[in-house]
Write a protein that holds these residues in place. Structure first.
Motif, mmCIF file in Angstrom:
data_model
loop_
_atom_site.group_PDB
_atom_site.id
_atom_site.type_symbol
_atom_site.label_atom_id
_atom_site.label_comp_id
_atom_site.label_asym_id
_atom_site.label_seq_id
_atom_site.Cartn_x
_atom_site.Cartn_y
_atom_site.Cartn_z
ATOM 1 N N ARG A 1 20.644 20.471 11.116
ATOM 2 C CA ARG A 1 19.704 20.665 12.229
ATOM 3 C C ARG A 1 18.399 21.280 11.728
ATOM 4 O O ARG A 1 17.304 20.878 12.146
ATOM 5 C CB ARG A 1 20.330 21.571 13.292
ATOM 6 C CG ARG A 1 21.250 20.859 14.272
ATOM 7 C CD ARG A 1 21.780 21.850 15.297
ATOM 8 N NE ARG A 1 22.198 21.198 16.529
ATOM 9 C CZ ARG A 1 21.405 20.945 17.548
ATOM 10 N NH1 ARG A 1 20.123 21.277 17.478
ATOM 11 N NH2 ARG A 1 21.858 20.361 18.631
ATOM 12 N N ALA A 2 18.514 22.254 10.838
ATOM 13 C CA ALA A 2 17.319 22.899 10.301
ATOM 14 C C ALA A 2 16.474 21.908 9.506
ATOM 15 O O ALA A 2 15.240 21.900 9.596
ATOM 16 C CB ALA A 2 17.718 24.085 9.425
ATOM 17 N N LEU A 3 17.131 21.055 8.724
ATOM 18 C CA LEU A 3 16.401 20.059 7.939
ATOM 19 C C LEU A 3 15.692 19.053 8.841
ATOM 20 O O LEU A 3 14.602 18.573 8.502
ATOM 21 C CB LEU A 3 17.364 19.327 6.994
ATOM 22 C CG LEU A 3 17.979 20.177 5.867
ATOM 23 C CD1 LEU A 3 19.024 19.375 5.110
ATOM 24 C CD2 LEU A 3 16.899 20.671 4.916
ATOM 25 N N LEU A 4 16.307 18.746 9.973
ATOM 26 C CA LEU A 4 15.691 17.822 10.915
ATOM 27 C C LEU A 4 14.575 18.476 11.725
ATOM 28 O O LEU A 4 13.773 17.791 12.360
ATOM 29 C CB LEU A 4 16.747 17.258 11.874
ATOM 30 C CG LEU A 4 17.750 16.266 11.269
ATOM 31 C CD1 LEU A 4 18.833 15.922 12.297
ATOM 32 C CD2 LEU A 4 17.055 14.998 10.795
ATOM 33 N N GLY A 5 14.552 19.821 11.722
ATOM 34 C CA GLY A 5 13.531 20.538 12.477
ATOM 35 C C GLY A 5 13.910 20.851 13.899
ATOM 36 O O GLY A 5 13.047 21.165 14.733
ATOM 37 N N TYR A 6 15.226 20.803 14.179
ATOM 38 C CA TYR A 6 15.694 21.075 15.541
ATOM 39 C C TYR A 6 16.881 22.037 15.500
ATOM 40 O O TYR A 6 18.029 21.646 15.755
ATOM 41 C CB TYR A 6 16.113 19.775 16.235
ATOM 42 C CG TYR A 6 14.979 18.803 16.443
ATOM 43 C CD1 TYR A 6 14.157 18.890 17.563
ATOM 44 C CD2 TYR A 6 14.721 17.792 15.514
ATOM 45 C CE1 TYR A 6 13.106 17.996 17.761
ATOM 46 C CE2 TYR A 6 13.673 16.901 15.692
ATOM 47 C CZ TYR A 6 12.873 17.015 16.819
ATOM 48 O OH TYR A 6 11.831 16.134 17.011
ATOM 49 N N PRO A 7 16.643 23.308 15.172
ATOM 50 C CA PRO A 7 17.753 24.268 15.144
ATOM 51 C C PRO A 7 18.342 24.450 16.534
ATOM 52 O O PRO A 7 17.663 24.258 17.542
ATOM 53 C CB PRO A 7 17.097 25.554 14.638
ATOM 54 C CG PRO A 7 15.647 25.406 14.985
ATOM 55 C CD PRO A 7 15.347 23.950 14.854
ATOM 56 N N GLN B 1 18.017 23.685 20.366
ATOM 57 C CA GLN B 1 17.098 22.597 20.680
ATOM 58 C C GLN B 1 17.831 21.260 20.696
ATOM 59 O O GLN B 1 18.741 21.018 19.909
ATOM 60 C CB GLN B 1 15.964 22.534 19.653
ATOM 61 C CG GLN B 1 15.021 23.717 19.664
ATOM 62 C CD GLN B 1 13.877 23.522 18.685
ATOM 63 O OE1 GLN B 1 13.330 22.433 18.581
ATOM 64 N NE2 GLN B 1 13.522 24.579 17.975
ATOM 65 N N ILE C 1 18.152 17.434 19.922
ATOM 66 C CA ILE C 1 17.646 16.504 18.917
ATOM 67 C C ILE C 1 17.372 15.168 19.602
ATOM 68 O O ILE C 1 18.265 14.600 20.238
ATOM 69 C CB ILE C 1 18.655 16.325 17.770
ATOM 70 C CG1 ILE C 1 18.900 17.669 17.077
ATOM 71 C CG2 ILE C 1 18.161 15.290 16.767
ATOM 72 C CD1 ILE C 1 19.912 17.607 15.967
#
Length: 289
Positions: free
Chosen positions: A101-107, A110, A112
């Motif tokens: 999730r962090a790598l995608l930018g949506y911790p 949030q 996705i």
């Protein structure tokens, strides 16, 4: 898969992720350091280490909500059982999903967006193709490159050997109840400090879940690491009968199977391929929870 990617046999991955339970053998951490230095770094593949905590410490901490290990239980009426396996989900899958999730930018928490996902490689070989499954969340899509290559476990071992990595150790907690006798003997005979550690842990869990004990829950059974349901330093890890040896089969999952007794879970602990699927006799280290 990391080596195949680093050497151009498979496409170059963006990241490699190792989920650390905090209680791996020292050999696993040393091997991971070597992989990072000799394989990942030259290929410019970041190796990310993620964790949900230390499973050994958490199990003995009465203030921590512990995701139970699949411990062997001897109930007060003499019946045998096992506790539910929650550790893989908590200490392997959960921290990997958090990192993704962090790598995608949506911790979390949030949402996705639809269509945003990672392709996740899972190291299942042709020997266990039936364990290849889709991810359970939309933002992760599983792929199984070893199956695509038609590689068996033996193929993987030959490839690792060609790279000087024949000594690749199994990744699993030191005190994993799915160890076979061979793995218990290896710890005892090659690492006295780690053997003392697992023997001490085995003794500490005998009276059940630390958190449940602190809450005054009644003890319904005693917990053990070895399937004999004897203290680990007294368990028959050196004994394989002639009948058991003759009855061995190439691949076994049953708790009473002699091959499982000796070799344990063949592939160690992988987030999506742990072979220790079992229905619990009761939860909470054999305690009312």
């Amino acid at each position: 898969m990391l080596a195949l990617s680093a050497h151009g046999i498979l496409p170059t991955v963006d990241y490699a992720i190792f989920a650390d339970t905090g209680w791996e053998p020292a050999a696993v951490y040393a091997h991971l350091d070597r992989l990072e230095k000799e394989v990942a770094a030259p290929a410019v593949i970041p190796l990310l280490r993620v964790s949900s905590g230390n499973i050994r410490h958490d199990a003995l901490d009465p203030n921590h909500r512990f995701a139970s290990m699949p411990l062997y239980i001897l109930n007060q009426d003499g019946k045998q059982g096992m506790t539910r396996r929650q550790c893989t989900g908590e200490y392997k899958i959960k921290p990997i999903k958090k990192q993704v999730r962090a790598l995608l930018g949506y911790p979390h928490p949030q949402r996705i967006p639809d269509g945003v996902f990672v392709e996740q490689w899972v190291g299942i070989s042709t020997d266990e193709f039936h364990r290849a499954k889709d991810a359970d969340v939309r933002y992760m899509r599983n792929r199984h490159p070893l199956i695509e290559l038609g590689w068996s476990r033996d193929d993987c071992v030959r490839y690792l050997t060609s790279l000087g990595l024949a000594d690749t150790p199994k990744s699993s907690c030191l005190g994993c109840p799915f160890h076979g006798n061979a793995q218990w003997r290896h710890i005892r005979d090659t690492s006295p400090a780690e053997w003392d550690d697992v023997v001490a842990f085995d003794a500490a869990i005998r009276q059940g879940n630390a958190r449940a004990n602190a809450s005054g829950n009644p003890l319904l059974g005693q917990a053990y690491l070895h399937r004999s349901r004897l203290p680990l330093d007294q368990a028959p890890i050196d004994h394989i009968t002639a009948a058991e040896r003759a009855a061995r089969q190439p691949q076994l999952d049953d708790d009473t199977d002699p091959e499982a007794l000796e070799e344990g879970v063949v592939d160690g602990c992988s987030p999506w391929t742990c072979r220790g699927e079992t229905e619990p006799a009761q939860d909470g280290f054999g305690l009312a929870s």
